[in-house]
Structure formats: structure tokens, C-alpha cells
Design a protein around this motif. Sequence first.
Motif, PDB file in Angstrom:
ATOM      1  N   PHE A  17       0.961  -1.094  -0.018  1.00 25.86           N
ATOM      2  CA  PHE A  17      -0.454  -0.096  -0.243  1.00 25.86           C
ATOM      3  C   PHE A  17       0.619   1.163   0.314  1.00 25.86           C
ATOM      4  N   ALA A  18       1.502   1.344   0.996  1.00 26.33           N
ATOM      5  CA  ALA A  18       2.440   1.908   0.195  1.00 26.33           C
ATOM      6  C   ALA A  18       3.782   2.110  -0.164  1.00 26.33           C
ATOM      7  N   LEU A  19       3.442   3.602  -1.291  1.00 22.52           N
ATOM      8  CA  LEU A  19       3.809   2.991  -2.441  1.00 22.52           C
ATOM      9  C   LEU A  19       4.290   4.681  -2.706  1.00 22.52           C
ATOM     10  N   ASP A  20       6.247   4.973  -3.721  1.00 19.77           N
ATOM     11  CA  ASP A  20       6.579   6.034  -3.507  1.00 19.77           C
ATOM     12  C   ASP A  20       6.032   6.205  -4.578  1.00 19.77           C
ATOM     13  N   ARG A  64      -5.162   2.856 -11.165  1.00 21.87           N
ATOM     14  CA  ARG A  64      -5.301   2.334 -10.271  1.00 21.87           C
ATOM     15  C   ARG A  64      -4.489   2.685  -8.811  1.00 21.87           C
ATOM     16  N   LEU A  65      -3.402   1.993  -9.427  1.00 24.04           N
ATOM     17  CA  LEU A  65      -2.333   2.075  -7.980  1.00 24.04           C
ATOM     18  C   LEU A  65      -1.768   3.800  -7.418  1.00 24.04           C
ATOM     19  N   LYS A  66      -2.078   5.259  -8.477  1.00 20.24           N
ATOM     20  CA  LYS A  66      -1.773   6.201  -7.959  1.00 20.24           C
ATOM     21  C   LYS A  66      -2.829   6.760  -7.019  1.00 20.24           C
ATOM     22  N   ASP A  67      -3.606   6.245  -6.961  1.00 18.74           N
ATOM     23  CA  ASP A  67      -4.949   6.736  -5.427  1.00 18.74           C
ATOM     24  C   ASP A  67      -5.473   5.661  -4.692  1.00 18.74           C
ATOM     25  N   PRO A  68      -5.204   5.787  -3.483  1.00 23.38           N
ATOM     26  CA  PRO A  68      -4.329   5.406  -2.244  1.00 23.38           C
ATOM     27  C   PRO A  68      -5.802   4.372  -2.410  1.00 23.38           C
ATOM     28  N   LEU A  69      -7.553   4.823  -2.146  1.00 20.57           N
ATOM     29  CA  LEU A  69      -8.869   3.669  -1.999  1.00 20.57           C
ATOM     30  C   LEU A  69      -8.751   3.152  -3.286  1.00 20.57           C
ATOM     31  N   LYS A  70      -8.204   3.283  -4.460  1.00 22.31           N
ATOM     32  CA  LYS A  70      -8.182   2.028  -5.335  1.00 22.31           C
ATOM     33  C   LYS A  70      -6.806   1.313  -5.050  1.00 22.31           C
ATOM     34  N   ALA A 131      -3.539   5.550   7.395  1.00 20.86           N
ATOM     35  CA  ALA A 131      -1.814   5.178   7.937  1.00 20.86           C
ATOM     36  C   ALA A 131      -2.603   3.822   8.407  1.00 20.86           C
ATOM     37  N   ARG A 132      -3.472   3.394   9.066  1.00 18.00           N
ATOM     38  CA  ARG A 132      -4.063   1.904   9.111  1.00 18.00           C
ATOM     39  C   ARG A 132      -4.286   1.329   8.838  1.00 18.00           C
ATOM     40  N   VAL A 133      -4.632   1.743   7.231  1.00 15.50           N
ATOM     41  CA  VAL A 133      -4.985   0.938   6.234  1.00 15.50           C
ATOM     42  C   VAL A 133      -3.438   0.726   5.732  1.00 15.50           C
ATOM     43  N   THR A 134      -2.062   1.101   5.944  1.00 16.25           N
ATOM     44  CA  THR A 134      -0.696   0.907   5.644  1.00 16.25           C
ATOM     45  C   THR A 134      -0.834   0.118   6.798  1.00 16.25           C
TER      46      THR A 134
END
Length: 174
Positions: A17-20, A64-70, A131-134
Motif C-alpha cells: 500500500f505504501a507506494l512512492d 488504479r495504483l496512484k489513487d490510495p483508495l483504489k 495510516a491504519r490501512v498501511t
Amino acid sequence: MNIDADDFTLLGLNKAFALDRAQLDAAWKALQAQVHPDRFAAEGAASQRIAMQWAVRVNEAHQRLKDPLKRAAYLCQLAGVPVQAENNTAMPGAFLMQQMQWREALEEAGSAQDVEGLSDEVTGQRKARLARVTQLLDVDANPTEAAQEVRALMFIDRLLEEIDARLEQYEDAS
């Protein structure tokens, strides 16, 4: 390259989930440069069609990957726990109460300053939930709880859209 690969594999990124964002964008641009239909202009219609399919697939993965929820929902799905936001709207009672309080505060807000204060509070809650999702996805490997957080974040994002619309009304009135 495999067009059916998951988005992370396709773009050469770790499944996390944490993505640069800079790394994501660089991977997308590099792959897009390889598959762009213009590169295949001299190779005929069939090659251009295939290149177009690749370009669309690469763009979809990037979006899809650039949007945190997606991205979070996609990771949950890859782990076998689809978010199912359309069918599963069950939320913990405490979150539902918070939603009602926020909506009531938005209805009762008498000034732009009141709405901005609410926006700050809801935005803070959004950051905490991200942060919790991460933690849930990248550390705890708990896609079930992460899916619930994603559904909560979808509610929060809709509320933030309503808050923004209300702020625009104040701006238009002045």
C-alpha cells in the motif's frame, strides 16, 4: 511482459500500500514509452492494435495504483477480500455515529470558518485511517480489516466532497 499480470507486477513495483508516487510515475512513463502505439506506426494495424491494448492496460494500472483508495481496494481484492462497497455498507456503530455528527455539523455550519474547521477534522480522520490501512495491509497482512477501513474512507471522501461543495457556495456568495 504479461498483460494479465497484476498492476504491481506489470509496473515492476512491490505489492504494498505504501507506494512512492515518483517511483510509480517513473515506472508508468518507462513502460508507456515501450508500448505507446506511435512506436508501432510503421508495423501495421495489428501491431498498433496490440500496442493500444498495452497502452490502455498500463494506463489503467497507473490510475488504479496512484489513487490510495483504489490501490487499497485492489490489494484487498488480490488477497481474496474484495471491498464490495456497493453491496457491503455495514459499518461499526461508532463510525456511523461519527458520520451522523459530521453531517449534522455540516448542516448546522453557519459560516465558511465552521465548514473549514469541519474539513480539517474530517481530513485528519482520513489521514489517520490511511495510516491504519498501511499498517493493516503492509505490516499486519489483514485485508479483511483493511477492506472495512477502505469502505469507511469511501464514506469520508464523499463527505469531504460535500464539504468542498459547501465551501464553494460560501466563496460564490462573497
